[in-house]
Write an enzyme that holds these catalytic residues in place. Sequence first.
Site, PDB file in Angstrom:
ATOM      1  N   ASP A   1       0.876  -1.161   0.000  1.00 51.40           N
ATOM      2  CA  ASP A   1       0.000   0.000   0.000  1.00 51.40           C
ATOM      3  C   ASP A   1       0.919   1.218   0.000  1.00 51.40           C
ATOM      4  O   ASP A   1       2.124   1.097   0.231  1.00 51.40           O
ATOM      5  CB  ASP A   1      -0.873  -0.035   1.256  1.00 51.40           C
ATOM      6  CG  ASP A   1      -1.643   1.254   1.473  1.00 51.40           C
ATOM      7  OD1 ASP A   1      -2.344   1.691   0.537  1.00 51.40           O
ATOM      8  OD2 ASP A   1      -1.523   1.827   2.563  1.00 51.40           O
TER       9      ASP A   1
ATOM     10  N   ASP B   1      -0.193   5.209   0.972  1.00 45.05           N
ATOM     11  CA  ASP B   1      -0.471   6.182   2.033  1.00 45.05           C
ATOM     12  C   ASP B   1      -0.535   5.522   3.407  1.00 45.05           C
ATOM     13  O   ASP B   1      -1.318   4.593   3.615  1.00 45.05           O
ATOM     14  CB  ASP B   1      -1.798   6.897   1.762  1.00 45.05           C
ATOM     15  CG  ASP B   1      -1.680   7.882   0.612  1.00 45.05           C
ATOM     16  OD1 ASP B   1      -1.095   8.954   0.816  1.00 45.05           O
ATOM     17  OD2 ASP B   1      -2.172   7.564  -0.486  1.00 45.05           O
TER      18      ASP B   1
END
Length: 223
Positions: A8, A10
Amino acid sequence: MIKGIIFDFDGTIIDTETAWYTAFNEAYEEHGVELTLEQYSTCIGTSLNSFNPYEYLMTELNLDIDKQAFRTAVQARHSKLMELEAIRPGIQHYLDSAKEAGLRLGLASSSSLEWVEKYLEQLGIRDYFDCIRTSDHVQKVKPDPELYNQALSCLGLAPDEAVAIEDSPNGSRAAAAAGMHCVVIPNEITSFLDFDVPHHKTDSLSELDFDQLITRDCFQSVN
């Protein structure tokens, strides 16, 4: 053995999320409104469809606020806060170790490609990734598994051949829905949230031995 890792972005590679919550919380306080973490968490790691912090004060509370000025102020505060942030502990080591081991590296983010590319270039890690999938590439973002499904297909890997690295409940749900093992490294904000799907949790990747990951040993106790 694991053949690939999908990160991922953020909150996982760099903690953009704590800065966002701080910026929005401060902006809400200026208008006498408390923005709880419970309320804000509904938009972490996903789209703003369920809760749009830019528009809530105007559309739901009917406050007389200039939308564009509000958005600009929040984004400026976020940018200022992000000057204090660096790549999260253990991430660089994992990127280097994965490349040395010949693993495929992917990135799956609910943010836009422009946003992700901006920070990857700033951090000097763009070239590590063999495949990047963002909100620009899918119809549905996390917790829908489409981002991970596309990243797996792009990398030429089956779900059980890759591990997802996430920080949020929505992200871990997406990984689980795609049939993947998931390591969760919560940040300052997501550490307070409930994770309701199987995963291995650690405070940072620097505390998880790389070999334990690629041999799946860290998932032995995960139900």
